[in-house]
Enzyme design. Sequence first.
Site, PDB file in Angstrom:
ATOM      1  N   HIS A  67     -40.835  15.976  13.443  1.00 23.08           N
ATOM      2  CA  HIS A  67     -42.118  16.273  14.077  1.00 23.08           C
ATOM      3  C   HIS A  67     -43.268  15.611  13.331  1.00 23.08           C
ATOM      4  CE1 HIS A  67     -41.485  19.606  17.190  1.00 23.08           C
ATOM      5  NE2 HIS A  67     -40.285  19.145  16.891  1.00 23.08           N
ATOM      6  N   VAL A  71     -45.648  12.253  15.307  1.00 19.87           N
ATOM      7  CA  VAL A  71     -47.011  12.507  15.775  1.00 19.87           C
ATOM      8  C   VAL A  71     -48.024  11.523  15.190  1.00 19.87           C
ATOM      9  CG1 VAL A  71     -48.883  14.194  15.886  1.00 19.87           C
ATOM     10  CG2 VAL A  71     -46.514  14.914  16.244  1.00 19.87           C
ATOM     11  N   GLY A  73     -47.143   9.565  12.349  1.00 21.33           N
ATOM     12  CA  GLY A  73     -46.395   8.830  11.356  1.00 21.33           C
ATOM     13  C   GLY A  73     -45.986   9.758  10.228  1.00 21.33           C
ATOM     14  N   SER A  77     -48.865  15.129   7.811  1.00 17.25           N
ATOM     15  CA  SER A  77     -49.971  15.750   8.553  1.00 17.25           C
ATOM     16  C   SER A  77     -49.535  17.064   9.201  1.00 17.25           C
ATOM     17  CB  SER A  77     -50.527  14.792   9.609  1.00 17.25           C
ATOM     18  OG  SER A  77     -49.508  14.355  10.489  1.00 17.25           O
ATOM     19  N   PRO A 166     -40.791  14.425  21.900  1.00 19.59           N
ATOM     20  CA  PRO A 166     -39.869  14.455  23.048  1.00 19.59           C
ATOM     21  C   PRO A 166     -39.600  15.902  23.478  1.00 19.59           C
ATOM     22  CG  PRO A 166     -39.035  13.039  21.295  1.00 19.59           C
ATOM     23  CD  PRO A 166     -40.185  13.805  20.717  1.00 19.59           C
ATOM     24  N   HIS A 196     -29.095  17.478  16.292  1.00 20.55           N
ATOM     25  CA  HIS A 196     -28.927  18.743  17.003  1.00 20.55           C
ATOM     26  C   HIS A 196     -27.551  19.353  16.752  1.00 20.55           C
ATOM     27  CE1 HIS A 196     -32.309  17.972  20.193  1.00 20.55           C
ATOM     28  NE2 HIS A 196     -32.767  18.184  18.966  1.00 20.55           N
ATOM     29  N   THR A 197     -26.798  18.740  15.876  1.00 20.86           N
ATOM     30  CA  THR A 197     -25.507  19.303  15.490  1.00 20.86           C
ATOM     31  C   THR A 197     -25.684  20.534  14.601  1.00 20.86           C
ATOM     32  OG1 THR A 197     -23.339  18.766  14.564  1.00 20.86           O
ATOM     33  CG2 THR A 197     -25.231  17.883  13.404  1.00 20.86           C
ATOM     34  N   ASP A 248     -25.247  23.687  18.600  1.00 17.68           N
ATOM     35  CA  ASP A 248     -23.842  23.284  18.636  1.00 17.68           C
ATOM     36  C   ASP A 248     -23.021  24.571  18.561  1.00 17.68           C
ATOM     37  OD1 ASP A 248     -21.249  22.523  18.161  1.00 17.68           O
ATOM     38  OD2 ASP A 248     -21.691  21.248  16.440  1.00 17.68           O
ATOM     39  N   ASP A 256     -21.988  17.166  11.545  1.00 11.35           N
ATOM     40  CA  ASP A 256     -20.848  16.329  11.926  1.00 11.35           C
ATOM     41  C   ASP A 256     -21.102  15.675  13.281  1.00 11.35           C
ATOM     42  OD1 ASP A 256     -20.594  18.414  13.721  1.00 11.35           O
ATOM     43  OD2 ASP A 256     -18.858  19.320  12.720  1.00 11.35           O
TER      44      ASP A 256
END
Length: 328
Positions: A67, A71, A73, A77, A166, A196-197, A248, A256
């Site tokens: 995040h 936003v 870089g 921030s 996103p 997202h694992t 997951d 993994d």
Amino acid sequence: MEHRNSFLLSFLLLLLPLLLNSASAQLKQNFYQNICPNVENYVRSAVEKKFNETFVTAPGTLRLFFHDCFVRGCDASVLLASSGNNAEKDSPLDQSLAGDGFDTVIKAKAAVDNDSKCKNKVSCADILALAARDVIVLTGGPSYTVELGRLDGRVSTNTSVHSNIPLPTFNLDKLISMFTAHGLSQTDLVALSGAHTIGSAHCARFAKRINGFSRTSSVDPTLNSTYAQQLQQECPKNVDPRVAINMDPNTPRIFDNTYYKNLQQGMGLFTSDQVLFTDSRTTKLVNLFASNVTAFQQAFITAITNLGRVGVKTGSQGEIRRDCSAVN
């Protein structure tokens, strides 16, 4: 006029990589070798201690890094606080960021500054980048050398978040467009999504996929039916908004490649996850990462290194904050 605008757009697209490269040119390995030679040990020890207190440290810190970089870089921030509640962290999209991620950076900063040789000489942005690497390793993911030399930014606004993060509802076109705008490739997109694992997500983030998806189907047809039923049980209608479930369902605490195997089975929690498999443009990458954990790890290292180069502040653009939550 149309030709002129087209030329200008083409010029800017050509210029973007040059701007990104020039900003990231100051990054290098062992940046603090003569400034604070033990910085990585200090950060690692603080992160390990925090991780042993709560697992949320891992996904919380990793998500915080994403995040931050997306936003303004990679300039820390996202850590800045505002008396008017109008900083990045106050945006609805950032309010779900785990407090343990912020606390990890604060404690790592304190550990670094405890050495008089290092005090106020290591940026919060670099500490966050190191901490992100360390939580990946602690959860079984690959180790890699972190490029360092970032400065901390002085600006943080909640209005800049929504157009740069996103969303779970994004299709592949929107995902590619946003990642491209940050100088990241399609392969980077698929590899970084593999984060997202680990971690969890609040039910509200995917509620429409399992309840009232469309006029003809209450459930998103790309969802595995058994998995959809499981989600409906864990996240019924009018569920407490604080309820969160594992992203997951199989190995939620291990970094993994199971995430990609889940996508093959229709078990991507977000639309933005599952589309990586259902859209033919990225199906091959999902299949590769699902079958070859080494290929995934190598691609992830490249992708997170590229992510760490986004929007790097140089010279008067930034500073080294004494307090990560406030400008000097």
